[in-house]
Design an enzyme around this catalytic site. Structure first.
Site, PDB file in Angstrom:
ATOM      1  N   LEU A 141       0.867  -1.179   0.000  1.00 36.28           N
ATOM      2  CA  LEU A 141       0.000   0.000   0.000  1.00 36.28           C
ATOM      3  C   LEU A 141       0.901   1.225   0.000  1.00 36.28           C
ATOM      4  O   LEU A 141       1.979   1.210   0.609  1.00 36.28           O
ATOM      5  CB  LEU A 141      -0.896   0.032   1.251  1.00 36.28           C
ATOM      6  CG  LEU A 141      -1.969  -1.052   1.401  1.00 36.28           C
ATOM      7  CD1 LEU A 141      -2.678  -0.893   2.747  1.00 36.28           C
ATOM      8  CD2 LEU A 141      -2.973  -1.000   0.261  1.00 36.28           C
ATOM      9  N   ASP A 142       0.474   2.297  -0.662  1.00 34.66           N
ATOM     10  CA  ASP A 142       1.220   3.547  -0.617  1.00 34.66           C
ATOM     11  C   ASP A 142       1.344   4.011   0.828  1.00 34.66           C
ATOM     12  O   ASP A 142       0.494   3.704   1.676  1.00 34.66           O
ATOM     13  CB  ASP A 142       0.515   4.639  -1.425  1.00 34.66           C
ATOM     14  CG  ASP A 142       0.534   4.362  -2.912  1.00 34.66           C
ATOM     15  OD1 ASP A 142       1.328   3.514  -3.350  1.00 34.66           O
ATOM     16  OD2 ASP A 142      -0.252   5.001  -3.641  1.00 34.66           O
ATOM     17  N   ARG A 143       2.360   4.779   1.087  1.00 33.21           N
ATOM     18  CA  ARG A 143       2.626   5.240   2.450  1.00 33.21           C
ATOM     19  C   ARG A 143       1.423   5.968   3.054  1.00 33.21           C
ATOM     20  O   ARG A 143       1.086   5.778   4.221  1.00 33.21           O
ATOM     21  CB  ARG A 143       3.844   6.165   2.443  1.00 33.21           C
ATOM     22  CG  ARG A 143       4.262   6.644   3.824  1.00 33.21           C
ATOM     23  CD  ARG A 143       5.577   7.390   3.774  1.00 33.21           C
ATOM     24  NE  ARG A 143       6.038   7.762   5.093  1.00 33.21           N
ATOM     25  CZ  ARG A 143       7.214   8.280   5.356  1.00 33.21           C
ATOM     26  NH1 ARG A 143       8.068   8.507   4.372  1.00 33.21           N
ATOM     27  NH2 ARG A 143       7.561   8.589   6.591  1.00 33.21           N
ATOM     28  N   THR A 145      -1.725   5.646   2.210  1.00 34.51           N
ATOM     29  CA  THR A 145      -2.954   4.860   2.153  1.00 34.51           C
ATOM     30  C   THR A 145      -3.092   4.030   3.425  1.00 34.51           C
ATOM     31  O   THR A 145      -2.134   3.400   3.870  1.00 34.51           O
ATOM     32  CB  THR A 145      -2.949   3.920   0.934  1.00 34.51           C
ATOM     33  OG1 THR A 145      -2.773   4.692  -0.256  1.00 34.51           O
ATOM     34  CG2 THR A 145      -4.257   3.145   0.832  1.00 34.51           C
ATOM     35  N   ARG A 249      -4.983   6.604  -8.064  1.00 35.99           N
ATOM     36  CA  ARG A 249      -4.668   8.032  -8.008  1.00 35.99           C
ATOM     37  C   ARG A 249      -4.528   8.623  -9.409  1.00 35.99           C
ATOM     38  O   ARG A 249      -5.041   9.720  -9.704  1.00 35.99           O
ATOM     39  CB  ARG A 249      -3.384   8.241  -7.199  1.00 35.99           C
ATOM     40  CG  ARG A 249      -3.490   7.726  -5.792  1.00 35.99           C
ATOM     41  CD  ARG A 249      -2.147   7.557  -5.107  1.00 35.99           C
ATOM     42  NE  ARG A 249      -1.507   8.839  -4.817  1.00 35.99           N
ATOM     43  CZ  ARG A 249      -0.346   8.950  -4.187  1.00 35.99           C
ATOM     44  NH1 ARG A 249       0.300   7.860  -3.787  1.00 35.99           N
ATOM     45  NH2 ARG A 249       0.169  10.140  -3.954  1.00 35.99           N
TER      46      ARG A 249
END
Length: 326
Positions: A141-143, A145, A249
């Site tokens: 997961l993105d930081r 998120t 995104r």
């Protein structure tokens, strides 16, 4: 420089079973240049069961790996000290057994250590549970998120879960708030994406509008469903059919519906205003509104379907509650 001056012979345990020999070495010698480790393999200095192997050889439980003397530039002692001294984050466990672990990842925490990050989720969990023989991320997961993050506690579980991901057998849903009035009840978005690096060295992703020589665009597929809308904002359920970097995104920004709080692809003026004044109420939005709220996958051992869910974090829920009040 720290030197390993003698030959090491290591018996492959569960954490190395079915792992490629190059990845096996990368994990053990993180500070050694990869090209040097490849050279050791090609020259026959790294051997398995007394035989020469190539870089894509997959290790088996019980194999004996011969590792020659290696010089290591390392900051391991610094990292060990950092992890020892850190105030461990108490992760919420959504599910756990001998094969898998699912946690509720907070926003602002990277899943693994990297540039300018001493340790992330995986390093913290390993340090908190030193008796665990194996622990690896199943996905990322993105930081910024938050939400469901799945990890494997056995290599066999990791291999099986990755197979399900490759074959499209996993269902992932995110809740996302965007700027604008979304009108379609359900919309499929299929776009080719391309990774690039900005002049400042930052990695980004963009929708491919023209094919450049040597460019290898990646197909991507997202499904957006309208959950709720207000005058200026819309809450969407985003299901990803492909797991490309920053996919949700980039898709939404390309469609003209940037995610609130997105500092890479969002509307910076709106983000600044929301961080200062909030939406229409008192609760400010100081992070990206992207939350991994559910993941459905078959258990790697039993085969039983698992439905892992994470409720919206309190800051995001309060932001919605404020919109509803006005």
């Amino acid at each position: 420089m720290e030197s390993i001056t003698s030959i090491i012979k290591e018996r492959v345990k569960e954490d190395g079973d079915d792992q490629r020999i190059d990845n096996f070495l990368f994990k053990r010698f993180r500070s050694v240049p990869k090209n040097h480790l490849y050279q050791l393999i090609r020259s026959g200095q790294v051997r398995v069961n007394g035989k020469r192997i190539d870089a894509n050889y997959r290790l088996q439980l019980g194999d004996m790996v011969r590792i020659p003397p290696v010089k290591i530039e390392t900051k391991d002692s610094f990292h060990r000290a950092a992890i020892t001294c850190v105030n461990f984050f108490s992760f919420t466990h959504l599910y756990e057994d001998d094969a898998v672990l699912a946690i509720d990842k907070p926003s602002g925490m990277a899943v693994h250590g990297g540039s300018n990050i001493s340790f992330g989720v995986i390093e913290q969990l390993r340090a908190q549970n030193p008796s665990w023989k194996f622990l690896e991320l199943v996905h990322r997961l993105d930081r910024e998120t938050s939400g469901v993050l799945l990890l494997a506690k056995k290599r066999s579980a990791l291999v099986e879960l990755h197979r399900q991901i490759r074959e499209g057998l996993v269902e992932k849903h995110y809740l996302v708030m965007v700027k604008g009035k979304w009108s379609n009840a359900k919309q499929h978005v299929k776009l080719a994406l391309d990774k690039y690096v900005t002049a400042s060295g930052e990695r980004r992703v963009a929708v491919v509008t023209s094919i450049r020589p040597g460019n290898k665009p990646m197909s991507s597929h997202s499904i957006f469903k309208l959950d709720k809308s207000w005058d200026n904002f819309s809450l969407l359920d985003a299901e990803i059919k492909t797991g490309r970097t920053h996919q949700i995104r980039v898709h939404l920004a390309h469609l003209g519906f940037p995610i609130l709080g997105d500092d890479k692809y969002g509307n910076f003026e709106i983000n600044k205003r929301l961080a200062k004044d909030g939406g229409r109420g008192k609760n400010k939005l100081t992070r990206m509104f992207l939350h991994a709220h559910s993941l459905q996958i078959a258990h790697p051992v039993s085969g039983q379907r698992m439905n892992l869910r994470s409720p919206l974090s309190s800051d995001l829920q309060k932001f919605i509650d404020d919109l509803d009040r006005f």
